[in-house]
Motif scaffolding. Structure first.
Motif, PDB file in Angstrom:
ATOM      1  N   GLY A  56       0.849  -1.222  -0.321  1.00 20.48           N
ATOM      2  CA  GLY A  56      -0.213   0.116  -0.413  1.00 20.48           C
ATOM      3  C   GLY A  56       0.960   1.247   0.036  1.00 20.48           C
ATOM      4  N   GLY A  57       1.958   1.406   0.439  1.00 16.57           N
ATOM      5  CA  GLY A  57       3.192   2.736   0.019  1.00 16.57           C
ATOM      6  C   GLY A  57       2.335   3.536   1.532  1.00 16.57           C
ATOM      7  N   ALA A  58       2.131   4.353   0.977  1.00 17.79           N
ATOM      8  CA  ALA A  58       1.725   5.709   0.964  1.00 17.79           C
ATOM      9  C   ALA A  58       0.061   6.038   1.105  1.00 17.79           C
ATOM     10  CB  ALA A  58       1.863   6.921   0.378  1.00 17.79           C
ATOM     11  N   ALA A  59      -0.747   4.941   0.571  1.00 17.21           N
ATOM     12  CA  ALA A  59      -1.849   5.263   0.310  1.00 17.21           C
ATOM     13  C   ALA A  59      -2.639   3.613   1.880  1.00 17.21           C
ATOM     14  CB  ALA A  59      -2.416   4.766  -0.633  1.00 17.21           C
ATOM     15  N   VAL A  60      -2.725   3.677   3.006  1.00 11.93           N
ATOM     16  CA  VAL A  60      -2.223   3.241   3.622  1.00 11.93           C
ATOM     17  C   VAL A  60      -3.501   4.251   5.001  1.00 11.93           C
ATOM     18  CG1 VAL A  60      -0.999   1.924   3.186  1.00 11.93           C
ATOM     19  CG2 VAL A  60      -0.248   2.906   5.209  1.00 11.93           C
ATOM     20  N   SER A  61      -4.465   2.286   5.369  1.00 15.09           N
ATOM     21  CA  SER A  61      -4.971   3.188   6.496  1.00 15.09           C
ATOM     22  C   SER A  61      -4.300   2.550   8.106  1.00 15.09           C
ATOM     23  CB  SER A  61      -6.499   2.711   6.799  1.00 15.09           C
ATOM     24  OG  SER A  61      -7.472   3.036   5.114  1.00 15.09           O
ATOM     25  N   THR A  62      -4.445   3.173   8.575  1.00 17.58           N
ATOM     26  CA  THR A  62      -3.856   2.539  10.391  1.00 17.58           C
ATOM     27  C   THR A  62      -4.498   3.068  11.387  1.00 17.58           C
ATOM     28  OG1 THR A  62      -1.964   2.003  11.722  1.00 17.58           O
ATOM     29  CG2 THR A  62      -2.049   4.225  10.725  1.00 17.58           C
ATOM     30  N   ARG A  63      -5.105   2.079  12.623  1.00 15.95           N
ATOM     31  CA  ARG A  63      -5.338   2.784  14.074  1.00 15.95           C
ATOM     32  C   ARG A  63      -3.408   3.598  14.308  1.00 15.95           C
ATOM     33  NH1 ARG A  63      -7.726  -2.063  12.849  1.00 15.95           N
ATOM     34  NH2 ARG A  63     -10.022  -2.120  13.311  1.00 15.95           N
ATOM     35  N   ALA A  64      -3.779   4.761  13.626  1.00 20.26           N
ATOM     36  CA  ALA A  64      -2.730   5.966  14.693  1.00 20.26           C
ATOM     37  C   ALA A  64      -2.563   6.176  15.430  1.00 20.26           C
ATOM     38  CB  ALA A  64      -2.282   7.179  13.987  1.00 20.26           C
ATOM     39  N   PHE A  65      -3.425   5.228  16.735  1.00 23.82           N
ATOM     40  CA  PHE A  65      -3.988   6.378  17.899  1.00 23.82           C
ATOM     41  C   PHE A  65      -3.847   4.950  19.196  1.00 23.82           C
ATOM     42  CE2 PHE A  65      -4.979  10.162  15.470  1.00 23.82           C
ATOM     43  CZ  PHE A  65      -4.381  11.353  16.482  1.00 23.82           C
ATOM     44  N   ALA A  66      -3.392   4.804  19.867  1.00 29.85           N
ATOM     45  CA  ALA A  66      -2.584   3.074  20.789  1.00 29.85           C
ATOM     46  C   ALA A  66      -4.816   3.219  20.958  1.00 29.85           C
ATOM     47  CB  ALA A  66      -2.096   3.558  21.952  1.00 29.85           C
ATOM     48  N   GLY A  67      -4.865   2.025  21.322  1.00 30.37           N
ATOM     49  CA  GLY A  67      -6.230   1.592  22.178  1.00 30.37           C
ATOM     50  C   GLY A  67      -7.472   2.770  21.398  1.00 30.37           C
ATOM     51  N   VAL A  68      -8.133   3.591  20.108  1.00 33.64           N
ATOM     52  CA  VAL A  68      -8.369   4.114  20.020  1.00 33.64           C
ATOM     53  C   VAL A  68      -8.837   2.221  18.660  1.00 33.64           C
ATOM     54  CG1 VAL A  68      -9.152   6.350  19.228  1.00 33.64           C
ATOM     55  CG2 VAL A  68      -7.964   5.813  20.733  1.00 33.64           C
ATOM     56  N   ASP A  69     -10.188   2.719  18.885  1.00 39.21           N
ATOM     57  CA  ASP A  69     -11.330   1.614  17.356  1.00 39.21           C
ATOM     58  C   ASP A  69     -11.423   3.144  15.962  1.00 39.21           C
ATOM     59  OD1 ASP A  69     -11.786   0.455  15.326  1.00 39.21           O
ATOM     60  OD2 ASP A  69     -13.183  -0.222  16.760  1.00 39.21           O
ATOM     61  N   ALA A  70      -9.679   3.902  15.456  1.00 41.68           N
ATOM     62  CA  ALA A  70     -10.194   4.523  15.111  1.00 41.68           C
ATOM     63  C   ALA A  70      -9.406   4.742  13.980  1.00 41.68           C
ATOM     64  CB  ALA A  70      -9.990   6.027  14.980  1.00 41.68           C
ATOM     65  N   ARG A  71      -9.369   3.980  12.347  1.00 45.46           N
ATOM     66  CA  ARG A  71      -8.356   3.445  10.709  1.00 45.46           C
ATOM     67  C   ARG A  71      -8.350   4.753  10.169  1.00 45.46           C
ATOM     68  NH1 ARG A  71      -7.294  -1.065   9.434  1.00 45.46           N
ATOM     69  NH2 ARG A  71      -6.993  -0.804   7.512  1.00 45.46           N
ATOM     70  N   LEU A  72      -7.632   6.363  10.607  1.00 39.74           N
ATOM     71  CA  LEU A  72      -7.086   6.858   9.756  1.00 39.74           C
ATOM     72  C   LEU A  72      -6.546   7.263   8.302  1.00 39.74           C
ATOM     73  CD1 LEU A  72      -7.722   8.249  12.805  1.00 39.74           C
ATOM     74  CD2 LEU A  72      -6.806   9.672  11.625  1.00 39.74           C
ATOM     75  N   SER A  73      -6.522   7.569   7.089  1.00 39.03           N
ATOM     76  CA  SER A  73      -5.937   7.522   5.894  1.00 39.03           C
ATOM     77  C   SER A  73      -4.538   8.550   6.078  1.00 39.03           C
ATOM     78  CB  SER A  73      -6.751   7.980   4.858  1.00 39.03           C
ATOM     79  OG  SER A  73      -7.565   6.900   4.369  1.00 39.03           O
ATOM     80  N   ARG A  74      -3.252   7.977   6.631  1.00 36.23           N
ATOM     81  CA  ARG A  74      -2.563   8.283   7.300  1.00 36.23           C
ATOM     82  C   ARG A  74      -1.946   9.332   6.473  1.00 36.23           C
ATOM     83  NH1 ARG A  74       1.064   5.161  11.442  1.00 36.23           N
ATOM     84  NH2 ARG A  74       1.301   6.581  13.267  1.00 36.23           N
ATOM     85  N   TYR A  75      -1.159   8.532   4.973  1.00 40.19           N
ATOM     86  CA  TYR A  75      -0.670  10.179   4.531  1.00 40.19           C
ATOM     87  C   TYR A  75      -1.139  10.032   3.225  1.00 40.19           C
ATOM     88  CZ  TYR A  75       3.041   7.470   7.253  1.00 40.19           C
ATOM     89  OH  TYR A  75       3.983   6.899   8.063  1.00 40.19           O
TER      90      TYR A  75
END
Length: 542
Positions: free
Chosen positions: A51-70
C-alpha cells in the motif's frame, strides 16, 4: 495500515518475467495488469505491508479509528482502471467542496462555503463575502474552463504520451492553453478574480506538496494545479469508503488473483541490468536473495532507482513541502462564524490562512528559512463522509477524524538534528491558525488515546523520507511534469525516446528493460494508478 500479509518473504522461483520494486498502489496496479496478461510477476515491498503511502492505520493506541495516514482523497484514479481490475471499492463524493473562514475588520467572522448541492446558497455566500455577484460569476466561468481542460486531458493519461502540440490541438482553445500551460498561473487567477480570499482558495490547488508561488516562472504551480483539477474529467476529490487501506487492499487482492507474488519485508539493495536481462538483489530476515527478471518496474522515486542502479542522481534533489497531521476529536469544534454548521464547514476542504496574500507571505518567510508566522493549511474530515472508519462506539458518541495538510513547510526547514523541534513548532503554528477561527480551543475537543495522550500525530517531510523512502519527503517523488512530451523528449532524451515502449508511455529510463511505475513517471503524482497502468502497457509492448 493494510492488514494484508503477503506470505513468506522468500520468492518461489529464481526468475520472473517482471520484478516490481515497491508494493505501493502503482506497483500493485502494474502487477495486476501484468499478471492478467500472463506474466510471472514478483512484487518486493520494503515495509511489512503493501500500500505504500495509501494505507489506513490505527494511529492512536487503544482507539478504534482507522485513519488514512498519508494519502487522504482520490481524484485521479481512472474508473477504467477500477473496472479493468474489478475493484469493488466505493469512492464517495463530498457534497461540500470547501469552506474558508474569514475574519472581518472589527472582530466579526464570516466565511465562504462552496456547496456543490446548493448553487443558490453558494452564490449568496460569495455575495456576503465580496458584496456583489461578480466573483461567483467569475468562479463559474473559471472552473467551467478548467472542466474543459479536464475533459480534454484526462482521457489521455492512460494513452501513449501525446506531444505538446497534439494535446494543445485536442484542447482546441489557445487562450486557455496559454493561461494554464504557458504562463504563470498567478496571471490567470488575478485576471479572473479580485477578492483576496477567493484568489487564495483557487491558488491552493497549485501548492499542495509543492514549494512554489503564483508567479513562479518554472510553472511548478501550473503543473500541480492541473493535476488537482482534471481528475476523471471533473476534478472532483472523493473519499474512499473504508479508508485508503480499503483501496490498496483491493489492489493487492487483484494482483494476487492475477497470479502475482507479493512479498513484504523485502528491502531491494541493487538492480543490475544489461538492457535485456536484470537481476534484483534484496534482503529479507537478515538474508540476501537474488532474483532474475526480463523486466524491472520501479515504484520507488527516480532518485532511489538511480541509487539501486549504482548511477549518479539525475536532476535536482526532490523537496517535499508539507506537514501532515492526523487527529481524532470527541466532537467537531464550534466556529466563530455562527452562520455555518461545523458539519458543513468540515465536510469539504477547510481552508485556514490561505488568502492570496497570506500564501505569498508564508512562501517568502519559508524561502527565507523560517516556519511561516501565519501558517496556511487545509483540513479534511473523512468521517463525516465515511463514518465506517470509526468503531461503532466512537460513531455513536459523535467522534470525528481530522487530517490537516500544512502548506509552505519545505524539507529545508527540518534539518535532521532538529526535526522534532521544528516539527513541533510547525504543528503549533498551524494549530494556532486553526484556533483563530474557532469559538473554542481545539484542545478541548481532542480525544485521548488509551494512555491518556491527545490524539494528534504530525509528520514532517523528513519523517516521510524515513517512513516511506520519499526523497526530501516529496509526495510526488520529484517535480510534477506536464502530461505531454516536452521538446527534449521528442528529440529522444535518455529513457523517453518515443520510438521505445518506455518513451511512448512516459515511463522509460536509460535502460530499456527498466521502467518507472511510480509517481516519478511523466504522468505521476496522487493516488491514481496511472503510472502503474502505463508501465504495464509499456512492458507489454502495447
Amino acid at each position: 495500515m493494510s492488514d494484508h500479509r503477503a506470505g513468506p518473504a522468500v520468492p518461489s522461483r529464481s526468475r520472473y518475467d517482471v520484478v516490481v520494486v515497491g508494493g505501493g498502489h502503482n506497483g500493485l496496479v502494474a502487477a495486476a495488469y501484468l499478471g492478467r496478461a500472463g506474466r510471472r510477476v514478483l512484487v518486493l515491498e520494503r515495509l511489512g505491508h503493501t500500500g505504500g503511502a495509501a494505507v489506513s492505520t490505527r494511529a492512536f493506541a487503544g482507539v478504534d479509528a482507522r485513519l488514512s495516514r498519508y494519502s487522504y482523497l482520490v481524484s485521479l484514479l481512472p474508473r477504467q482502471i477500477m473496472a479493468d481490475l474489478g475493484l469493488a471499492v466505493e469512492l464517495r463524493r463530498r457534497r461540500v467542496s470547501s469552506y474558508t473562514p474569514v475574519s472581518r475588520d472589527g472582530g466579526g467572522a464570516t466565511g465562504l462555503l462552496v456547496d456543490n448541492g446548493d448553487e443558490a446558497g453558494t452564490a449568496e455566500a460569495f455575495r456576503r463575502l465580496t458584496g456583489s455577484g461578480r466573483e461567483y460569476a467569475a468562479w463559474q466561468e473559471f472552473y467551467g474552463r478548467t472542466r474543459r481542460v479536464a475533459e480534454a486531458v484526462f482521457p489521455t493519461l492512460t494513452e501513449p504520451l501525446p506531444r505538446r502540440d497534439e494535446l494543445r490541438r485536442r484542447l482546441g482553445d489557445d487562450p486557455l492553453w496559454e493561461a494554464l500551460f504557458e504562463r504563470p498561473l498567478g496571471e490567470a487567477v488575478e485576471a479572473a478574480f479580485s477578492d483576496d480570499t477567493v484568489r487564495g482558495v483557487v491558488l491552493t490547488d497549485a501548492l499542495i506538496g509543492t514549494f512554489t508561488h503564483a508567479h513562479d516562472p518554472s510553472l511548478r504551480q501550473n503543473r500541480c494545479f492541473l493535476y488537482h483539477v482534471i481528475g476523471n474529467g471533473t476534478g472532483d476529490w472523493d473519499v474512499p469508503v473504508g479508508g485508503m487501506g480499503a483501496l490498496t487492499d483491493a489492489l493487492a487482492d487483484a494482483a494476487r488473483a492475477a497470479g502475482a507474488e507479493l512479498l513484504t519485508g523485502c528491502e531491494v539493495t541493487s538492480v543490475q541490468t544489461d538492457g535485456g536481462d536484470a537481476e534484483v538483489v534484496f534482503r529479507s530476515g537478515g538474508e540476501e536473495y537474488r532474483v532474475g527478471g526480463r523486466q524491472v518496474l520501479c515504484n520507488a522515486a527516480p532518485r532511489e532507482l538511480d541509487r539501486l542502479l549504482g548511477a549518479a542522481p539525475s536532476g535536482p534533489a526532490p523537496e517535499g513541502s508539507q506537514l501532515k497531521v492526523n487527529m481524532l476529536l470527541r466532537r467537531l469544534p464550534r466556529l466563530r462564524d455562527r452562520a455555518v454548521d461545523p458539519r458543513a464547514a468540515f465536510a469539504g476542504t477547510f481552508h485556514i490562512a490561505e488568502s492570496y496574500r497570506q500564501l505569498e507571505t508564508a512562501y517568502r518567510e519559508a524561502a527565507a528559512g523560517a516556519v511561516p508566522s501565519v501558517a496556511p493549511s487545509e483540513i479534511y474530515c473523512h468521517s463525516l463522509t465515511d463514518p465506517s472508519i470509526l468503531g461503532p462506539e466512537l460513531r455513536e458518541a459523535g467522534y470525528q477524524t481530522l487530517t490537516l495538510f500544512g502548506l509552505h513547510l519545505p524539507a529545508r526547514l527540518f534539518p535532521e538534528a532538529d526535526n522534532e523541534a521544528v516539527r513541533e513548532a510547525a504543528l503549533a503554528a498551524v494549530l494556532r491558525q486553526l484556533d483563530a477561527v474557532l469559538d473554542e480551543p481545539l484542545a478541548d475537543c481532542l480525544a485521548l488515546d488509551g494512555e491518556g495522550r491527545p490524539c494528534v500525530e504530525a509528520r514532517s517531510p523528513l519523517d516521510l523520507e524515513r517512513d516511506l523512502g520519499l526523497p526530501g519527503g516529496n509526495i510526488f517523488h520529484r517535480d510534477l511534469s506536464f502530461p505531454f512530451a516536452e521538446a527534449e523528449t521528442e528529440a529522444g532524451s535518455a529513457g523517453q525516446d518515443p520510438a521505445t515502449p518506455g518513451g511512448r508511455w512516459g515511463v522509460g529510463t536509460a535502460h530499456p528493460n527498466v521502467l518507472l511505475c511510480g509517481a516519478g513517471a511523466v504522468r505521476g503524482g496522487g493516488v491514481s494508478g496511472i503510472p502503474g497502468h502505463n508501465a504495464a502497457m509499456a512492458a507489454l509492448g502495447r
